[in-house]
Design a protein around this motif. Structure first.
Motif, PDB file in Angstrom:
ATOM      1  N   UNK A  71       4.044 -12.900  -0.179  1.00 38.01           N
ATOM      2  CA  UNK A  71       4.618 -11.749   0.866  1.00 38.01           C
ATOM      3  C   UNK A  71       6.122 -12.008   0.769  1.00 38.01           C
ATOM      4  N   UNK A  72       6.831 -13.141   0.908  1.00 34.11           N
ATOM      5  CA  UNK A  72       8.138 -13.390   0.707  1.00 34.11           C
ATOM      6  C   UNK A  72       8.812 -12.812  -0.569  1.00 34.11           C
ATOM      7  N   UNK A  73       8.290 -12.854  -1.801  1.00 34.15           N
ATOM      8  CA  UNK A  73       8.751 -12.417  -2.974  1.00 34.15           C
ATOM      9  C   UNK A  73       8.676 -10.726  -2.974  1.00 34.15           C
ATOM     10  N   UNK A  74       7.581 -10.369  -2.313  1.00 35.97           N
ATOM     11  CA  UNK A  74       7.471  -8.894  -2.226  1.00 35.97           C
ATOM     12  C   UNK A  74       8.455  -8.173  -1.528  1.00 35.97           C
ATOM     13  N   UNK A  75       9.087  -9.121  -0.445  1.00 39.73           N
ATOM     14  CA  UNK A  75       9.940  -8.271   0.508  1.00 39.73           C
ATOM     15  C   UNK A  75       9.423  -6.912   0.983  1.00 39.73           C
ATOM     16  N   UNK A  76       8.410  -6.959   1.560  1.00 40.92           N
ATOM     17  CA  UNK A  76       7.831  -5.521   2.118  1.00 40.92           C
ATOM     18  C   UNK A  76       8.636  -5.218   3.371  1.00 40.92           C
ATOM     19  N   UNK A  77       9.279  -3.827   3.590  1.00 39.45           N
ATOM     20  CA  UNK A  77      10.040  -3.491   4.760  1.00 39.45           C
ATOM     21  C   UNK A  77       9.365  -3.291   5.787  1.00 39.45           C
ATOM     22  N   UNK A  78       9.792  -3.956   7.071  1.00 40.88           N
ATOM     23  CA  UNK A  78       8.974  -3.897   8.279  1.00 40.88           C
ATOM     24  C   UNK A  78       7.500  -4.438   8.183  1.00 40.88           C
ATOM     25  N   UNK A  79       7.281  -5.684   7.667  1.00 42.38           N
ATOM     26  CA  UNK A  79       5.875  -6.082   7.166  1.00 42.38           C
ATOM     27  C   UNK A  79       5.135  -6.197   8.615  1.00 42.38           C
ATOM     28  N   UNK A  80       5.818  -6.906   9.660  1.00 43.82           N
ATOM     29  CA  UNK A  80       4.969  -7.299  10.856  1.00 43.82           C
ATOM     30  C   UNK A  80       4.685  -6.100  11.458  1.00 43.82           C
ATOM     31  N   UNK A  81       5.436  -5.069  11.703  1.00 43.69           N
ATOM     32  CA  UNK A  81       5.007  -3.642  12.330  1.00 43.69           C
ATOM     33  C   UNK A  81       3.924  -2.983  11.695  1.00 43.69           C
ATOM     34  N   UNK A  82       4.467  -3.078  10.440  1.00 43.08           N
ATOM     35  CA  UNK A  82       3.266  -2.126   9.565  1.00 43.08           C
ATOM     36  C   UNK A  82       1.887  -2.761   9.492  1.00 43.08           C
TER      37      UNK A  82
END
Length: 463
Positions: A71-82
């Motif tokens: 997950x850290x490598x992917x750097x998904x935007x707004x991960x927690x909220x989504x």
């Protein structure tokens, strides 16, 4: 104030206990005391044989580290909220409306609109009126019918699913499998089939419990991206040549041969992803044919999830003629204590049969929250036809709601082997100290001995 029923409202705690005892005597037998040598077998009350609950479940350390690394490598935007939105969406999701149901609803609506028009149109129905009614019916169907959204698990949605559901799904599956581990210690699985494997939560949970014996894991998921993420997790988040779990095979389709069986077959949160009843029934038959010993199904603890599992239960128990190569009869192992219609579906209002399990979520921020997963599950075994769930001659009931520990008594809701849902007030005086202490140390989802009904006395009827 203690609101007991529509007939009685008792304010005094002492009178309340007295009433509970009388009500128990009316609904239950004279309750012979629990014999410690028959049930406890020398174990402490907090660890009696009916306890199947787990304490707060944690992800295996290697799995957690691998998930955080990905997950850290992917750097998904707004991960927690989504991830939170995805979790809520999956929880509220329903089955698609069947074509036959839509047809029946359309016929009823058409009759309704025709009756309304009959007051103003006494002659034969013309084409203009038919078109108008058809338009009204279609408009009402669009407005009132649930529209199911098809999810395609690509890499981005897989990452969101990892953040939202990896820990909770693992906790639910571990809790379900722990019941087999506890009640059938002689079960030593060699092979596992995970249908709708997703991120491999079932593989990790099974490895935690039977890692020494399991030699083959077959994970089947239609999404190639999810299979890749699951494989990354098994490799510790990196492309390692030495995976953390050996002999794991990923497939996008079920094995073709009907003669290939697995000791343990699992489908967690997968049947609800199938759009139609026919699809679910076909998959259930296929999974049962491939089951050598135990079939474990897990779904969300909602009305939809529970009803999907009851569909599967009825399909297997009533469709034995569909399976000809294995003559061993199916038997419900858990959570049901019988093979009769589920009382929670019969009673009104309908309440799902679900169970809670606490777990620690993925620490996406600095803190690691303790959360609760509510899930429904079904375990069916290959057996010699034994129907009742018994321990040392005692019928066992499943605690299907929160246990209320009161002064001098314990209030329980039990699903009994006769298919009834009963309220039972357990006291040391009427049930024995061992039974009372076992009840106080039990929780939602555990098993307790129950007693058979007797004829009501005149005094009882006058309560």
């Amino acid at each position: 104030m203690y609101l007991l029923s529509s007939r009685v409202c008792v304010k005094c705690p002492r009178c309340y206990v007295s009433f509970c005892i009388k009500e128990t005597q009316r609904c239950q037998s004279t309750a012979e005391p629990l014999v410690q040598t028959n049930f406890l077998k020398g174990a402490p009350h907090r660890k009696h044989p009916g306890v199947t609950n787990l304490k707060t479940v944690r992800l295996p350390e290697q799995l957690q580290e691998a998930a955080l690394s990905i997950l850290r490598r992917a750097e998904v935007k707004d991960l927690t909220e989504r991830a939170h939105k995805l979790s809520n969406f999956l929880w509220s999701r329903k089955r698609a409306v069947e074509t036959s149901q839509l047809r029946e609803k359309a016929i009823l609506l058409e009759r309704k609109y025709l009756d309304e028009e009959s007051d103003t149109h006494t002659d034969a129905i013309d084409h203009e009126l038919e078109a108008r009614i058809r338009k009204q019916v279609l408009s009402e169907l669009r407005r009132t019918t649930y529209h199911r959204t098809l999810l395609r698990y690509d890499k981005e949605l897989g990452l969101l699913y990892m953040a939202a559901r990896l820990a909770g799904g693992y906790a639910a599956v571990t809790r379900a499998l722990n019941e087999i581990k506890k009640r059938d210690p002689l079960f030593v699985p060699y092979s596992l089939l995970d249908f709708g494997s997703g991120l491999g939560s079932c593989t990790w949970a099974s490895h935690t419990l039977w890692g020494d014996s399991l030699k083959e894991y077959v994970c089947v998921d239609s999404s190639g991206d999810m299979n890749m993420l699951a494989e990354q997790l098994i490799k510790g988040g990196d492309e390692l040549d030495n995976p953390l779990i050996k002999e794991v095979y990923f497939r996008q389709f079920l094995p073709v041969s009907p003669k290939v069986q697995f000791d343990l077959v699992l489908a967690a949160f997968s049947l609800s992803e199938l759009a139609t009843l026919n699809e679910r029934i076909n998959v259930i038959y296929t999974l049962w044919r491939k089951t050598n010993q135990y079939l474990v199904l897990v779904e969300n603890g909602t009305k939809e999830g529970h009803q999907i599992l009851m569909e599967a239960r009825n399909t297997i128990l009533k469709g034995e003629e569909q399976v000809t190569h294995d003559l061993r009869k199916p038997a419900v192992f858990a959570p049901c204590t019988h093979e009769l219609p589920c009382p929670k579906l019969i009673n009104q209002p309908v309440v799902p049969c679900n169970f809670p399990q606490f777990y620690y979520s993925l620490p996406l921020s600095r803190s690691q929250d303790r959360q609760q997963e509510k899930f429904s599950y079904l375990i069916i075994s290959r057996s010699n036809g034994e129907k009742a769930l018994k321990t040392e001659g005692l019928d066992m009931g499943r605690l299907t709601a929160q246990v209320h520990r009161r002064p001098r008594h314990v209030q329980c809701q039990l699903c009994c082997s006769n298919g009834e849902l009963r309220q039972l007030a357990v006291t040391a005086r009427h049930h024995g100290k061992d039974m009372y202490r076992c009840a106080r140390n039990s929780d939602w989802g555990d098993l307790l001995p129950v007693f058979h009904e007797e004829e009501h006395t005149e005094n009882d009827e006058n309560l």
